[in-house]
Design an enzyme around this catalytic site. Structure first.
Site, short mmCIF file in Angstrom:
data_model
loop_
_atom_site.label_atom_id
_atom_site.label_comp_id
_atom_site.label_asym_id
_atom_site.label_seq_id
_atom_site.Cartn_x
_atom_site.Cartn_y
_atom_site.Cartn_z
N ARG A 54 0.84 -1.21 0.00
CA ARG A 54 0.00 0.00 0.00
C ARG A 54 0.86 1.25 0.00
O ARG A 54 0.54 2.25 -0.61
CB ARG A 54 -0.98 0.00 1.18
CG ARG A 54 -1.75 1.31 1.35
CD ARG A 54 -3.03 1.19 2.19
NE ARG A 54 -2.90 0.28 3.30
CZ ARG A 54 -2.19 0.54 4.42
NH1 ARG A 54 -1.59 1.70 4.57
NH2 ARG A 54 -2.12 -0.35 5.38
N TYR A 107 -17.89 15.95 -15.24
CA TYR A 107 -18.24 14.55 -15.07
C TYR A 107 -19.24 14.42 -13.91
O TYR A 107 -19.00 14.96 -12.82
CB TYR A 107 -16.96 13.78 -14.77
CG TYR A 107 -17.17 12.31 -14.61
CD1 TYR A 107 -17.55 11.51 -15.69
CD2 TYR A 107 -17.01 11.70 -13.37
CE1 TYR A 107 -17.75 10.16 -15.54
CE2 TYR A 107 -17.22 10.34 -13.21
CZ TYR A 107 -17.58 9.58 -14.30
OH TYR A 107 -17.79 8.25 -14.13
N ASP A 180 -9.25 18.76 -14.73
CA ASP A 180 -9.46 17.37 -15.10
C ASP A 180 -9.09 17.26 -16.57
O ASP A 180 -9.80 17.78 -17.43
CB ASP A 180 -10.93 16.98 -14.84
CG ASP A 180 -11.21 15.51 -15.14
OD1 ASP A 180 -10.52 14.94 -16.02
OD2 ASP A 180 -12.12 14.94 -14.52
N LYS A 205 -9.73 6.17 -19.18
CA LYS A 205 -10.15 6.64 -20.51
C LYS A 205 -8.95 6.61 -21.47
O LYS A 205 -8.44 5.55 -21.74
CB LYS A 205 -10.77 8.03 -20.36
CG LYS A 205 -11.78 8.15 -19.20
CD LYS A 205 -13.01 7.29 -19.36
CE LYS A 205 -13.85 7.18 -18.09
NZ LYS A 205 -14.17 8.43 -17.40
#
Ligand SMILES: *Cc1c(COP(=O)(O)O)cnc(C)c1O
Length: 385
Positions: A54, A107, A180, A205
């Protein structure tokens, strides 16, 4: 970023940054590191700083170096999804009572994250059309915001915001300016160089590019903010897994090529649509008639692969979306394959009835990298149905 990186072009960085061959075997492609834990030479004697999966993983490190290099940044962090990246950034920066100024065409999941997940913790939200900088100035004059957050080109109406102008306004008001950059990708647009503070990506994307991995990223220069983000990435744990990180790394190597072909194909589709009598309106920043065309030509190196169109009614839009054959009816975007989406009932269903609602006549196309004549023929036949 090394000085060597600074001298190299985008496509070279995309292929090579973080991708040095494996020193133990000479493997040109670095291995995928699945180990969750790392042997220590005596207590605290770490190899390369790795301790636990992690807190750090070499495959994730390689991706993060690659992401930082292609955005021209000092720091990048890779997450399990775009929204996980956004959540980490928002929690690193905001405190109860703070406000986010959000563009009106973002979004839907970003709006939902702030309005439904963070609002109960005392985070405020205001919406403004950021393609109109005077509206942003008025909003910031009325009340300061801790974060100014924009998507350009926006989803699905492809509005273009002047990133440099927005950064200047945001900074004058003491806000952190976040872009973004999912729709353009760093291959076409470099927001940090235009003055933005943080770039957010859904790497699901274009960056991943093959519709086979969900991921997100934060890219930034400020060391203190990077320390906060790094702490939360470790402390909350929405990291990308090793195979996801590796798939994303592989996607980035062809990002430049793909974005050029997406842009060429999208331009051809947009031109066909613009000349078609069944189409009421075409949204594509590459078209000279688009209100953001000149600005997009200045701040982007090509216009990208998303084209939206407006038909005469919601019913016609639904019929078109259900009639394409090569363009598959599906959510998401940015993969090599062409997709068609009906925002009102699919990607943007969660913002129906809000300030972010998408007109029911609108269809969004994610134009893939297939043979352009096949794409044009498919759009034409679907318009005739
Ligand atoms: C998909 C998307 C997101 C969210 O990313 P996930 O990877 O789905 O969590 C954020 N911003 C934009 C512009 C997107 O298209």
């Amino acid at each position: 970023m090394t000085s060597q990186n600074a001298a190299r072009g985008f496509a070279s960085l995309a292929v090579h940054a973080g991708q040095e061959f494996d020193p133990t075997t000479g493997a040109v492609i670095p291995p995928v590191h699945f180990s969750t834990t790392y042997a220590q030479d005596g207590i605290g004697g770490l190899h390369g700083g790795y301790e636990y999966g992690r807190s750090g993983n070499p495959t994730r490190t390689a991706l993060q170096r690659q992401l930082a290099a292609i955005e021209g940044a000092a720091h990048a962090f890779s997450f399990s999804s775009g929204l996980a990246a956004e959540d980490t950034l928002l929690r690193a920066v905001l405190r109860p009572g703070d406000e986010v100024l959000l563009s009106n065409d973002v979004y839907g999941g970003t709006y939902r994250l702030i309005s439904r997940v963070l609002a109960p913790w005392g985070i405020g939200l205001r919406i403004v059309d950021m393609s109109d900088l005077s509206a942003v100035a008025a909003a910031l004059e009325e009340r300061p915001a801790r974060i100014v957050w924009v998507e350009t080109p926006s989803n699905p109406l492809l509005r273009i915001t002047d990133i440099a102008g927005l950064a200047a306004l945001g900074h004058a008001a003491g806000a952190l300016v976040v872009v973004d950059n999912t729709f353009a990708s760093p291959a076409l647009q470099q927001p940090l160089a235009l003055g933005a503070d943080v770039v957010v990506h859904s790497t699901t994307k274009y960056i991943g590019g093959h519709s086979d991995v969900v991921g997100g990223a934060l890219v930034l220069n400020d060391d203190a903010l990077a320390a906060e983000v790094g702490f939360l990435q470790f402390g909350v744990g929405a990291v990308s897994g090793p195979l996801d990180a590796w798939l994303t790394t592989r996607g980035i190597k062809t990002l430049d090529l793909r974005m050029q072909q997406h842009s060429r194909n999208a331009a051809a589709v947009a031109e066909l649509l613009e000349g078609h009598d069944r189409v009421a309106r075409v949204y594509y920043p590459g078209l000279p008639g688009h209100p953001g065309h000149e600005l997009a030509a200045r701040q982007m190196s090509a216009f990208g692969g998303i084209v939206s169109l407006e038909l005469e009614s919601g019913e016609a839009a639904r019929r078109f979306a259900e009639s394409t054959q090569l363009f598959q009816l599906a959510e998401s975007l940015g993969g090599v394959e062409s997709l068609v989406n009906y925002p009102d009932a699919m990607t943007h269903a969660s913002v129906r009835g809000t300030e972010l609602a998408v007109p029911e006549e609108v269809v969004r196309l994610s134009v893939g990298i297939e043979t352009v004549d096949d794409l044009l023929a498919d759009v034409e036949q679907a318009l005739r149905v």
